[in-house]
Design an enzyme around this catalytic site. Structure first.
Site, PDB file in Angstrom:
ATOM      1  N   VAL A  24       0.841  -1.198   0.000  1.00  0.00           N
ATOM      2  CA  VAL A  24       0.000   0.000   0.000  1.00  0.00           C
ATOM      3  C   VAL A  24       0.879   1.252   0.000  1.00  0.00           C
ATOM      4  CG1 VAL A  24      -1.660   1.335   1.374  1.00  0.00           C
ATOM      5  CG2 VAL A  24      -1.935  -1.156   1.151  1.00  0.00           C
ATOM      6  N   ARG A  26       4.141   1.588  -0.861  1.00  0.00           N
ATOM      7  CA  ARG A  26       4.957   1.750  -2.076  1.00  0.00           C
ATOM      8  C   ARG A  26       4.092   2.114  -3.286  1.00  0.00           C
ATOM      9  NH1 ARG A  26      10.498  -0.796  -1.451  1.00  0.00           N
ATOM     10  NH2 ARG A  26      11.028   0.252   0.494  1.00  0.00           N
ATOM     11  N   GLY A 105     -14.564  -8.532  11.062  1.00  0.00           N
ATOM     12  CA  GLY A 105     -14.982  -7.540  12.052  1.00  0.00           C
ATOM     13  C   GLY A 105     -14.490  -6.158  11.631  1.00  0.00           C
ATOM     14  N   SER A 106     -13.299  -6.113  11.091  1.00  0.00           N
ATOM     15  CA  SER A 106     -12.715  -4.837  10.677  1.00  0.00           C
ATOM     16  C   SER A 106     -13.406  -4.297   9.424  1.00  0.00           C
ATOM     17  CB  SER A 106     -11.228  -5.015  10.371  1.00  0.00           C
ATOM     18  OG  SER A 106     -10.615  -5.801  11.362  1.00  0.00           O
ATOM     19  N   ASP A 128      -7.328 -17.072   9.915  1.00  0.00           N
ATOM     20  CA  ASP A 128      -8.472 -17.989  10.025  1.00  0.00           C
ATOM     21  C   ASP A 128      -9.051 -18.482   8.686  1.00  0.00           C
ATOM     22  OD1 ASP A 128      -8.299 -17.692  12.774  1.00  0.00           O
ATOM     23  OD2 ASP A 128      -9.785 -16.093  12.862  1.00  0.00           O
ATOM     24  N   ARG A 163       1.485 -42.827  22.065  1.00  0.00           N
ATOM     25  CA  ARG A 163       0.408 -42.050  22.660  1.00  0.00           C
ATOM     26  C   ARG A 163      -0.590 -41.571  21.601  1.00  0.00           C
ATOM     27  NH1 ARG A 163       4.384 -38.220  26.282  1.00  0.00           N
ATOM     28  NH2 ARG A 163       4.447 -39.545  28.130  1.00  0.00           N
ATOM     29  N   GLU A 188      -5.448 -39.032  12.142  1.00  0.00           N
ATOM     30  CA  GLU A 188      -6.417 -40.122  12.313  1.00  0.00           C
ATOM     31  C   GLU A 188      -7.839 -39.577  12.406  1.00  0.00           C
ATOM     32  OE1 GLU A 188      -3.305 -40.538  13.435  1.00  0.00           O
ATOM     33  OE2 GLU A 188      -3.031 -42.349  12.228  1.00  0.00           O
ATOM     34  N   ILE A 252       1.638 -19.329  18.876  1.00  0.00           N
ATOM     35  CA  ILE A 252       2.787 -19.663  18.016  1.00  0.00           C
ATOM     36  C   ILE A 252       2.312 -19.739  16.553  1.00  0.00           C
ATOM     37  CG2 ILE A 252       2.625 -22.210  18.093  1.00  0.00           C
ATOM     38  CD1 ILE A 252       5.674 -22.180  18.607  1.00  0.00           C
TER      39      ILE A 252
HETATM   40  O1  F6P Z   1      -8.727 -14.198  14.420  1.00  0.00           O
HETATM   41  C1  F6P Z   1      -7.462 -14.679  14.607  1.00  0.00           C
HETATM   42  C2  F6P Z   1      -7.363 -15.429  15.906  1.00  0.00           C
HETATM   43  O2  F6P Z   1      -6.019 -15.880  15.993  1.00  0.00           O
HETATM   44  C3  F6P Z   1      -8.318 -16.587  16.089  1.00  0.00           C
HETATM   45  O3  F6P Z   1      -7.910 -17.744  15.412  1.00  0.00           O
HETATM   46  C4  F6P Z   1      -8.319 -16.718  17.589  1.00  0.00           C
HETATM   47  O4  F6P Z   1      -9.518 -17.301  18.044  1.00  0.00           O
HETATM   48  C5  F6P Z   1      -8.177 -15.307  18.054  1.00  0.00           C
HETATM   49  O5  F6P Z   1      -7.586 -14.576  16.993  1.00  0.00           O
HETATM   50  C6  F6P Z   1      -7.352 -15.127  19.288  1.00  0.00           C
HETATM   51  O6  F6P Z   1      -7.208 -13.764  19.555  1.00  0.00           O
HETATM   52  P1  F6P Z   1      -6.372 -13.159  20.768  1.00  0.00           P
HETATM   53  O7  F6P Z   1      -4.921 -13.377  20.497  1.00  0.00           O
HETATM   54  O8  F6P Z   1      -6.732 -11.712  20.787  1.00  0.00           O
HETATM   55  O9  F6P Z   1      -6.836 -13.887  21.993  1.00  0.00           O
END
Ligand code: F6P
Length: 321
Positions: A24, A26, A105-106, A128, A163, A188, A252
Site C-alpha cells: 500500500v 509503495r 470484524g474490521s 483464520d 500415545r 487419524e 505460536i
Molecule cells: O482471528 C485470529 C485469531 O487468531 C483466532 O484464530 C483466535 O480465536 C483469536 O484470533 C485469538 O485472539 P487473541 O490473540 O486476541 O486472543
C-alpha cells in the site's frame, strides 16, 4: 483525485500483514500520494496515532511476521460517535481514504467509515481463512505451514511413546486450519465446525485404534469446540486406555515469517487496493478468487456463504479414517 491515504491493521495479527502495508505504501508513493500509517488499528485512529510513511518506513519488512503498525480490537468502534472522532482525526490531516487490513470484524468498520465520507478498502488479513469473498486470506498459508511444522514434531514424540495426541488449532469459528493441516498430516481424526464428530464417536474410534494395536494417533481439532481440551484428553485416556496428551498450539500459530504465497498475495492485494482508492471506490474489500484479484461490496461480501470445502471434507473419510 485523492492526495492522501492511510493504512491500518486491525484484529488478530497475521503473517503477511507487513507485506500488505508495504504494498500500500509503495504503490501509494509511486502514484504520487502521501501515505500515512495508523498505529494500533481503529483504536489508534480514534486516539490520533497517525504517522507519515515513506519508502524507508517499509524497508526490510517483507520477511517479518506481525505488523509494524501494531493492531488492536476496539468494540466501541461500532458507535457512530466514536467513529466520528476517527473521521475528524483523518480530516484534520487531510487523509481522504484508508486501507484496512484485518478480518471481517474490521470490514464492518471500513464500510461504516466509507458511509461517513472516508473511502475505505478492506484487505483480508487473518490466519483464520474465514472470509468468504476470497479463496485465501493473508496469513492462512503461513499459519498452516507453522501448524504442520509443529504437528510433525509432536508426531515424533507421540510415536515414540505410543500415545494419542489431541492438537487444538486456531481458526475462531472456521475449521479451515484444522481441515487443511489435518489432511496435510494424515491425521487419524479431524474435527471442525464443518465436520463435527460426537464425543462418544471420537472415543469409540480411538478405542478401536488402540485395541487394534495402533501405535499412535493424531487428532486435529478446531478451537472453541471443547472448552477444556485437557479434560477431554483425560476422559479419552480413561475410556480407551490410550495414553492421551492434549496440545493447544496457541499463538505460536500467528507468528513467524510469512510464506512466499502470503507475501505475493499481500503484494497483489495491497497494490490493487490503492488502484481502487485512486478510482474513487470505497466500501469494498479485496479478494483472490480463482487466482484473480477482485473486489466486492463489503455488505455483499459479508453475506456470501463460506466455502466449506466439501470435496476436501470427503477426503477425510477416504484418506484418513
Ligand atoms: O482471528 C485470529 C485469531 O487468531 C483466532 O484464530 C483466535 O480465536 C483469536 O484470533 C485469538 O485472539 P487473541 O490473540 O486476541 O486472543
Amino acid at each position: 483525485m485523492i492526495h492522501k491515504i492511510g493504512v491500518l491493521t486491525s484484529g488478530g495479527d497475521a503473517p503477511g500483514m507487513n507485506c500488505a502495508i508495504r504494498a500500500v505504501v509503495r504503490a501509494g508513493l509511486r502514484y504520487g500520494l502521501e501515505v500515512y500509517g495508523v498505529v494500533n488499528g481503529y483504536k489508534g485512529l480514534v486516539e490520533g496515532q497517525i504517522i507519515k510513511m515513506d519508502r524507508s518506513s517499509v524497508s526490510d519488512i517483507v520477511n517479518r511476521g506481525g505488523t509494524i503498525l501494531q493492531t488492536a480490537r476496539l468494540r466501541e468502534f461500532k458507535d457512530e460517535s466514536v467513529r466520528q472522532i476517527a473521521v475528524n482525526n483523518l480530516k484534520k490531516l487531510g487523509i481522504e481514504a484508508l486501507v484496512v487490513i484485518g478480518g471481517d470484524g474490521s470490514y464492518m468498520g471500513a464500510k461504516k467509515l466509507t458511509e461517513m465520507g472516508i473511502n475505505c478498502v478492506g484487505l483480508p488479513g487473518t490466519i483464520d481463512n474465514d472470509i468468504a469473498s476470497t479463496d485465501y486470506t493473508i496469513g492462512f498459508d503461513t499459519c498452516q505451514n507453522t501448524i504442520v511444522e509443529c504437528v510433525d514434531k509432536i508426531r515424533d514424540t507421540t510415536e515414540s511413546h505410543q500415545r494419542c495426541a489431541i492438537i487444538e488449532v486456531m481458526g475462531n469459528h472456521c475449521g479451515d486450519l484444522a481441515l487443511f493441516t489435518g489432511l496435510a498430516e494424515g491425521a487419524e481424526m479431524i474435527i471442525t465446525p464443518d465436520h463435527p464428530i460426537p464425543e462418544e464417536d471420537i472415543i469409540a474410534q480411538l478405542k478401536k485404534l488402540h485395541d487394534a494395536d495402533k501405535k499412535r494417533a493424531v487428532v486435529i481439532i478446531s478451537e472453541k469446540i471443547y472448552q477444556d481440551i485437557h479434560a477431554f484428553a483425560a476422559k479419552i485416556q480413561e475410556e480407551t486406555g490410550f495414553e492421551t496428551k492434549a496440545e493447544v498450539l496457541g499463538r505460536i500459530q500467528r507468528g513467524g515469517s510469512p510464506s512466499a504465497f502470503d507475501r505475493v498475495l499481500a503484494a497483489r492485494m495491497g497494490a490493487y487496493a490503492v488502484d481502487c482508492l485512486l478510482d474513487g471506490k470505497g466500501g469494498i474489500c479485496i479478494g483472490m478468487v480463482n487466482n484473480k484479484i477482485v473486489a466486492y461490496d463489503i455488505y455483499e461480501a459479508l453475506q456470501l456463504p463460506r466455502d466449506k470445502h466439501a470435496s476436501m471434507l470427503r477426503l477425510i473419510d477416504i484418506l484418513n479414517a
